[in-house]
Scaffold this motif. Structure first.
Motif, PDB file in Angstrom:
ATOM      1  N   TYR A 428       3.038 -44.633  37.063  1.00  0.00           N
ATOM      2  CA  TYR A 428       4.145 -44.023  37.579  1.00  0.00           C
ATOM      3  C   TYR A 428       4.175 -44.699  39.271  1.00  0.00           C
ATOM      4  N   GLN A 431       6.070 -47.886  39.597  1.00  0.00           N
ATOM      5  CA  GLN A 431       7.694 -47.737  39.395  1.00  0.00           C
ATOM      6  C   GLN A 431       8.160 -47.064  40.773  1.00  0.00           C
ATOM      7  N   PRO A 511       7.001 -53.083  37.318  1.00  0.00           N
ATOM      8  CA  PRO A 511       7.250 -52.450  36.134  1.00  0.00           C
ATOM      9  C   PRO A 511       8.687 -52.803  35.441  1.00  0.00           C
ATOM     10  N   THR A 690       7.145 -43.839  28.331  1.00  0.00           N
ATOM     11  CA  THR A 690       6.256 -44.236  29.476  1.00  0.00           C
ATOM     12  C   THR A 690       5.036 -43.884  28.591  1.00  0.00           C
TER      13      THR A 690
END
Length: 767
Positions: A428, A431, A511, A690
């Motif tokens: 995360y 990202q 990503p 994810t």
């Protein structure tokens, strides 16, 4: 002649005769009678007329003539007779009147007498006592006083009773004669000679028993009548009082003994009651920030065995309840609010750790374990923490200073250490970092690099290598764009009016989605990109470039033409909300949009009206991404609606029709069209996607760890291999034994490992 002279010499030699070794018995008796009478006079305090030199000489003569035993035994009889028939009787007569004063006076007199007698019989102490290994004169006197006076049944019982009564009266607040108690205790200690046996037997044991009973009853009364804070203060006061008492008139070694009694009766036996007391116990102190009261409780419990553990367990229950409630309420909060509430709780507990628990390691460990427990109850915690950091590192209205950012990052790292799924956080964070870098929203490169350095220190360079690669790509892209602009000028190339800036991203560092969404770019943008692509591939042969449409942004020059007054009213605008002076003139704005939004808006240069299906067919943008783009353009804030939708509504349907909003006005020349916000991070489908990617990565990491271990060990037991894999990967995530076992089976199928022929629980590495 010579013989006579020799004889004369022999006669003139000096001869020393030996001192006669025997004395007449009558003479010895007379000497002893003189000494006996002198000792008795000393005991009667009539020693003014005595010649101590003559008495010393007489005692010396008796010992010298081997009558030391008669002198020693005679002394014992005289002292015993005096103590038994005079001193004891006087003390017994005073049992009901000035007993302690009489006994102390008799003791002082006896000590004085024995010092004088010892001086007279000093030669006997030096010779006879050392030869016969018996008690010296002074010690003999102490023992006789102990046996004939102190240990006489009535005296010993009354002495103990009086001393205990005086102590009890003082505990009740009465004023007592401390000097008399001190003298009596010193007497008992002195007659114990080298130990404490007499003091312990005649006083201390009974004193400790009485104290235990007294404080047992008092503790029950205190607990029933007082709050925890008041009780703790009373206990501290009692301990200080007993310590002062012990130092003033008891034997010094009584202090730790009486303190132990108090700690057991007032603290250890009531620990659970004290910490759990309703409306005043440890939980009440935590809820009401009573740090000083909690510090007093900590100090008190630190005195006893298992005291701090009892307090720690109570604090742990409270902390877990607080943390669990925060985690369970996360659905009602945004990601930033959720993480901030956890940080606030951590700050609060750290404050208690510093001010109430003296940074005690067992409390520090408890706080860390509890936070790790409830933070990982919520599988969204890694994502939310990344969103929180993203919020703090982004440019915005509430921009923080670099010092404030540093403080927030340091606190965020404390929460990061509690995460068990650090690999999920990494995905995360990658990202969110990419979004900040590509949209130029980062507050500063220094802050970004500082955060990466913190992650690197915590998890190693492997954890941050891709993040560092993203920064390197941005630096290289900046240089590439400068070279591209010079190339355009030098070659005088046509860019169709497009000022193009391209960020070249290395596949693997950034990503990526499973499949890049399609998009038919407007001709001008497509031609501009083809020029850059040719330039880049000429410079870097063998590389491939593919556009990431979902990541790009664009600035569009937009013209809104004047609207007639009647049309304004038909559109539902009143003169109050849309003054004719604004709408009656042409308006120019710069719209900051995404690549998808740009592609949609450029189509309105061809036609004024488009349906959803027509837009999708023309742009080839996936329905989901097209819906989000149109929602931002037609259903966002009033000041950002550059398109109008028919029929009106917040949801986008396939049959909806879109047109340019000629009534669009904004105070700003440069208008940023905000994308549809996701309050809680990813949607459930995105989150599942994810998670599946994370699980796939974990399978590879587990297999890599197994191969590394087996390559170095060659042969290994199943249990040991599982433990080693968990240890190696725990800094990223906590793999479960069943998952590890499945990866081992896969490696066996692919001929990386095999089971041992002698033991099926042992694996062998196949080179």
């Amino acid at each position: 002649m010579s013989r006579n002279s020799v004889t004369t010499k022999k006669d003139t030699k000096m001869r020393i005769r030996a001192f006669p070794m025997t004395m007449n018995e009558d003479y010895v008796t007379n000497i002893w009678d003189l000494l006996k009478m002198a000792i008795q006079e000393i005991q009667k305090k009539n020693n003014g007329g005595l010649s101590f030199e003559e008495l010393y000489r007489n005692a010396y003569t008796m010992v010298l003539h081997k009558h030391g035993e008669k002198l020693y035994n005679g002394l014992r009889e005289v002292v015993t007779d005096h103590l038994r028939n005079k001193v004891r009787e006087d003390v017994l007569a005073s049992l009901n009147n000035n007993f302690l004063q009489t006994l102390n006076a008799a003791w002082e007199d006896h000590q004085t007498c024995m010092v004088m007698i010892r001086d007279i019989l000093m030669y006997m102490d030096r010779v006879y006592v050392s030869q016969c290994n018996v008690d010296n004169v002074y010690h003999l006197g102490l023992k006789i006083f102990r046996d004939e006076v102190i240990r006489q049944k009535e005296i010993r019982e009354h002495l103990q009773e009086v001393l205990l009564d005086l102590v009890a009266r003082e505990r009740r607040g009465e004023v007592v004669e401390r000097t008399a108690i001190r003298s009596a205790c010193m007497m008992l200690t002195t007659v114990s000679l080298n130990g404490r046996d007499v003091y312990e037997e005649e006083f201390e044991l009974a004193f400790l028993q009485q104290s235990a009973e007294f404080y047992r009853l008092e503790s029950q009364k205190f607990l029933a009548e007082n709050s925890t804070s008041v009780y703790i203060n009373k206990v501290e006061a009692r301990i200080d009082e007993e310590v002062e008492r012990a130092r003033h008139y008891l034997d010094p070694m009584s202090e730790p003994a009486i303190v132990t009694v108090l700690e057991e009766e007032l603290i250890q036996k009531h620990m659970k009651t004290i910490v759990d007391m309703e409306n005043s116990g440890a939980v009440h102190m935590l809820k009401n920030d009573k740090k000083s009261d909690l510090l007093c409780m900590y100090k008190l419990f630190d005195r006893v065995r298992n005291g701090l553990e009892t307090l720690r367990d109570c604090v742990s229950v409270y902390l877990r309840e607080q943390g669990k409630s925060l985690v369970e309420d996360c659905s009602q909060k945004s990601a930033v609010e959720y993480v901030q509430s956890l940080l606030d709780l951590k700050d609060r507990m750290d404050d208690f750790l510093d001010k109430s628990f003296k940074k005690d390691p067992i409390f520090k460990k408890m706080i860390c374990n509890d936070f790790e427990w409830f933070v990982n109850l919520n599988n969204k915690s890694p994502e939310y923490l990344s969103l929180f950091i993203d919020d703090k590192l982004k440019k915005g209205v509430k921009m923080l200073s670099e010092q404030e950012v540093e403080g927030v990052l340091e606190k965020s790292m404390a929460l990061f250490r509690f995460l068990q799924e650090k690999d999920v956080f990494e995905r995360y964070y990658k990202q969110h970092l990419s979004r900040r870098l590509l949209t130029n929203k980062s507050i500063s490169d220094d802050s970004e690099k500082n955060m990466i350095a913190k992650l690197k220190n915590e998890c190693g360079c492997q954890f941050t290598s891709k993040l560092e690669g993203m920064f390197k790509d941005m630096q290289v892209s900046s240089t590439t764009n400068e070279e591209f602009k010079r190339h355009i000028q030098d070659k005088s190339l046509q860019m169709s009016g497009v000022d193009l800036t391209v960020q070249v991203l290395t596949t693997g560092c950034w990503p990526t989605q499973a499949s890049t969404p399609n998009c038919n770019l407007p001709n001008s943008a497509g031609l501009a990109f083809s020029v850059f692509k040719q330039f880049y591939l000429d410079k870097h042969s063998g590389r491939q470039l593919s556009l990431q449409f979902n990541r790009g942004t664009a600035d569009l020059n937009a013209y809104f033409y004047a609207v007639a007054k009647q049309q304004q009213l038909e559109n539902g605008e009143s003169e109050a909300t849309a003054p004719q002076s604004k709408l009656a003139t042409n308006r120019r704005h710069i719209l900051q949009v995404t690549t998808f939004q740009m592609t949609v808006l450029m189509l309105f240069n061809k036609r004024e009206q488009w349906t959803f299906e027509e837009l999708q067919q023309e742009t080839d943008i996936p329905a989901k991404d097209l819906s989000r783009a149109l929602q931002s353009l037609a259903c966002g804030k009033q000041s950002q609606r550059v398109l109008v939708k028919e029929p009106k509504g917040k949801e986008i349907n396939k049959t909806d029709q879109f047109g340019v909003n000629d009534s669009f006005t904004s105070k700003l020349h440069r208008v940023k069209i905000q994308a549809v916000a996701q309050k809680q991070g990813e949607s459930e489908p995105e989150r599942k996607e994810t998670r599946s990617k994370v699980q796939e990565d974990r399978r590879h990491e587990i297999e890599a760890a197994i191969v590394r271990i087996m390559k170095s060990r060659k042969e290994m037991n199943h249990t040991l291999l599982i433990a080693e894999v968990v240890a190696q990967l725990s800094h990223r995530f906590h793999p479960s034994p069943p998952i590890i076992k499945r990866r081992i089976e896969c490696l066996i199928e692919r001929d990386y490992l095999q089971r041992s022929n002698t033991d099926r629980k042992v694996y062998v590495y196949l080179a």
